[in-house]
Scaffold this motif. Structure first.
Motif, PDB file in Angstrom:
ATOM      1  N   ALA A 173       0.833  -1.195   0.000  1.00 11.45           N
ATOM      2  CA  ALA A 173       0.000   0.000   0.000  1.00 11.45           C
ATOM      3  C   ALA A 173       0.869   1.247   0.000  1.00 11.45           C
ATOM      4  N   TYR A 174       1.935   1.174   0.732  1.00 10.91           N
ATOM      5  CA  TYR A 174       2.843   2.300   0.823  1.00 10.91           C
ATOM      6  C   TYR A 174       3.467   2.587  -0.535  1.00 10.91           C
ATOM      7  N   VAL A 175       3.868   1.533  -1.215  1.00 12.90           N
ATOM      8  CA  VAL A 175       4.474   1.702  -2.530  1.00 12.90           C
ATOM      9  C   VAL A 175       3.465   2.288  -3.511  1.00 12.90           C
ATOM     10  N   LYS A 176       2.262   1.773  -3.474  1.00 11.61           N
ATOM     11  CA  LYS A 176       1.230   2.281  -4.378  1.00 11.61           C
ATOM     12  C   LYS A 176       0.986   3.761  -4.132  1.00 11.61           C
ATOM     13  N   GLU A 177       0.971   4.098  -2.867  1.00 13.55           N
ATOM     14  CA  GLU A 177       0.729   5.485  -2.500  1.00 13.55           C
ATOM     15  C   GLU A 177       1.806   6.391  -3.095  1.00 13.55           C
ATOM     16  N   ARG A 178       3.013   5.941  -2.978  1.00 13.02           N
ATOM     17  CA  ARG A 178       4.119   6.749  -3.491  1.00 13.02           C
ATOM     18  C   ARG A 178       4.074   6.834  -5.013  1.00 13.02           C
ATOM     19  N   ARG A 179       3.749   5.726  -5.639  1.00 14.95           N
ATOM     20  CA  ARG A 179       3.691   5.697  -7.101  1.00 14.95           C
ATOM     21  C   ARG A 179       2.753   6.771  -7.624  1.00 14.95           C
ATOM     22  N   SER A 180       1.548   6.771  -7.050  1.00 17.17           N
ATOM     23  CA  SER A 180       0.546   7.684  -7.576  1.00 17.17           C
ATOM     24  C   SER A 180       0.888   9.127  -7.215  1.00 17.17           C
ATOM     25  N   ASP A 181       1.749   9.289  -6.293  1.00 14.87           N
ATOM     26  CA  ASP A 181       2.039  10.635  -5.817  1.00 14.87           C
ATOM     27  C   ASP A 181       2.969  11.390  -6.762  1.00 14.87           C
ATOM     28  N   GLY A 182       4.211  11.034  -6.785  1.00 17.09           N
ATOM     29  CA  GLY A 182       5.164  11.824  -7.551  1.00 17.09           C
ATOM     30  C   GLY A 182       5.675  11.127  -8.794  1.00 17.09           C
ATOM     31  N   ASP A 183       5.932   9.854  -8.664  1.00 16.47           N
ATOM     32  CA  ASP A 183       6.544   9.144  -9.778  1.00 16.47           C
ATOM     33  C   ASP A 183       5.618   9.095 -10.978  1.00 16.47           C
ATOM     34  N   GLY A 184       4.338   8.970 -10.703  1.00 14.56           N
ATOM     35  CA  GLY A 184       3.381   8.887 -11.800  1.00 14.56           C
ATOM     36  C   GLY A 184       3.471  10.110 -12.694  1.00 14.56           C
ATOM     37  N   ASP A 185       3.512  11.252 -12.094  1.00 11.75           N
ATOM     38  CA  ASP A 185       3.598  12.484 -12.872  1.00 11.75           C
ATOM     39  C   ASP A 185       4.883  12.541 -13.680  1.00 11.75           C
ATOM     40  N   ALA A 186       5.962  12.142 -13.045  1.00 13.03           N
ATOM     41  CA  ALA A 186       7.246  12.185 -13.733  1.00 13.03           C
ATOM     42  C   ALA A 186       7.232  11.265 -14.940  1.00 13.03           C
ATOM     43  N   ILE A 187       6.704  10.076 -14.749  1.00  9.87           N
ATOM     44  CA  ILE A 187       6.673   9.120 -15.851  1.00  9.87           C
ATOM     45  C   ILE A 187       5.766   9.641 -16.965  1.00  9.87           C
ATOM     46  N   LEU A 188       4.660  10.220 -16.561  1.00  9.06           N
ATOM     47  CA  LEU A 188       3.709  10.704 -17.550  1.00  9.06           C
ATOM     48  C   LEU A 188       4.311  11.833 -18.388  1.00  9.06           C
ATOM     49  N   SER A 189       4.928  12.764 -17.726  1.00  6.06           N
ATOM     50  CA  SER A 189       5.489  13.890 -18.466  1.00  6.06           C
ATOM     51  C   SER A 189       6.632  13.428 -19.365  1.00  6.06           C
ATOM     52  N   GLU A 190       7.348  12.456 -18.888  1.00  5.42           N
ATOM     53  CA  GLU A 190       8.439  11.942 -19.707  1.00  5.42           C
ATOM     54  C   GLU A 190       7.885  11.268 -20.946  1.00  5.42           C
ATOM     55  N   ALA A 191       6.797  10.527 -20.769  1.00  6.32           N
ATOM     56  CA  ALA A 191       6.185   9.863 -21.897  1.00  6.32           C
ATOM     57  C   ALA A 191       5.659  10.895 -22.883  1.00  6.32           C
ATOM     58  N   LEU A 192       5.062  11.948 -22.382  1.00  2.76           N
ATOM     59  CA  LEU A 192       4.538  13.002 -23.276  1.00  2.76           C
ATOM     60  C   LEU A 192       5.684  13.650 -24.035  1.00  2.76           C
ATOM     61  N   GLU A 193       6.794  13.789 -23.355  1.00  4.77           N
ATOM     62  CA  GLU A 193       7.957  14.404 -23.983  1.00  4.77           C
ATOM     63  C   GLU A 193       8.411  13.584 -25.186  1.00  4.77           C
ATOM     64  N   ARG A 194       8.351  12.298 -25.024  1.00  6.12           N
ATOM     65  CA  ARG A 194       8.798  11.427 -26.108  1.00  6.12           C
ATOM     66  C   ARG A 194       7.810  11.420 -27.264  1.00  6.12           C
ATOM     67  N   LEU A 195       6.555  11.562 -26.904  1.00  6.89           N
ATOM     68  CA  LEU A 195       5.537  11.518 -27.950  1.00  6.89           C
ATOM     69  C   LEU A 195       5.573  12.785 -28.791  1.00  6.89           C
ATOM     70  N   ARG A 196       6.069  13.823 -28.194  1.00 11.10           N
ATOM     71  CA  ARG A 196       6.078  15.108 -28.904  1.00 11.10           C
ATOM     72  C   ARG A 196       6.983  15.029 -30.152  1.00 11.10           C
ATOM     73  N   PRO A 197       6.442  15.296 -31.243  1.00 15.71           N
ATOM     74  CA  PRO A 197       7.282  15.223 -32.475  1.00 15.71           C
ATOM     75  C   PRO A 197       8.324  16.341 -32.486  1.00 15.71           C
ATOM     76  N   THR A 198       9.521  15.958 -32.820  1.00 16.80           N
ATOM     77  CA  THR A 198      10.583  16.964 -32.925  1.00 16.80           C
ATOM     78  C   THR A 198      10.952  17.134 -34.381  1.00 16.80           C
TER      79      THR A 198
END
Ligand code: ZN
Length: 111
Positions: free
Chosen positions: A85-110
Motif C-alpha cells: 500500500a505504501y508503494v502504491k501510494e508513493r507511485r501515484s504521488d510523484g513518480d506517476g507524474d514524472a513518468i507521464l510527463s516523460e512519456a509526453l515528452e517522447r511523444l512530442r514530435p521533434t
C-alpha cells in the motif's frame, strides 16, 4: 642465615580450602526493560550474568529494551500488505507524474 629448619621446596600451590561460602546469597540485579507499548518488566539477573540488550515483554511479547524513551522496534507481524500500500501510494504521488510527463515528452514530435 642457615636455619636448620628452613622449609625447602615449599608447596605454595595448595591454597586454603575454606572459601566455600557461596550460592545461598548471590547478589541479583534488577533491570528494567520497556517495550514499545510502554510495558515495564523488571527481570532480575545474577550479578555476574550478562544482561541482554533486549528482553521479551511478558505482556505483549514485543522486544523490550533498557532505554525507556527508545524501545526496540516491534516485530513486523503484518505481511507486505502495508508495504504494498505504501508503494502504491508513493507511485501515484510523484513518480506517476514524472513518468507521464516523460512519456509526453517522447511523444512530442521533434521537427
Ligand atoms: Zn509490552
Amino acid at each position: 642465615m642457615a636455619g636448620g629448619s628452613a622449609i625447602r621446596g615449599s608447596r605454595v600451590g595448595a591454597g586454603p580450602m575454606g572459601e566455600a561460602e557461596r550460592g545461598d546469597a548471590a547478589p541479583r540485579l534488577r533491570v528494567s526493560f520497556w517495550c514499545a507499548k510502554g510495558h515495564e518488566t523488571e527481570p532480575s539477573f545474577a550479578a555476574d550474568a550478562a544482561i541482554p540488550e533486549v528482553w521479551d515483554c511478558p505482556r505483549c511479547g514485543w522486544p523490550a529494551g533498557q532505554d525507556r524513551d527508545n524501545p526496540p522496534a516491534p516485530p513486523r507481524t503484518e505481511p507486505y500488505k502495508t508495504h504494498l500500500a505504501y508503494v502504491k501510494e508513493r507511485r501515484s504521488d510523484g513518480d506517476g507524474d514524472a513518468i507521464l510527463s516523460e512519456a509526453l515528452e517522447r511523444l512530442r514530435p521533434t521537427s
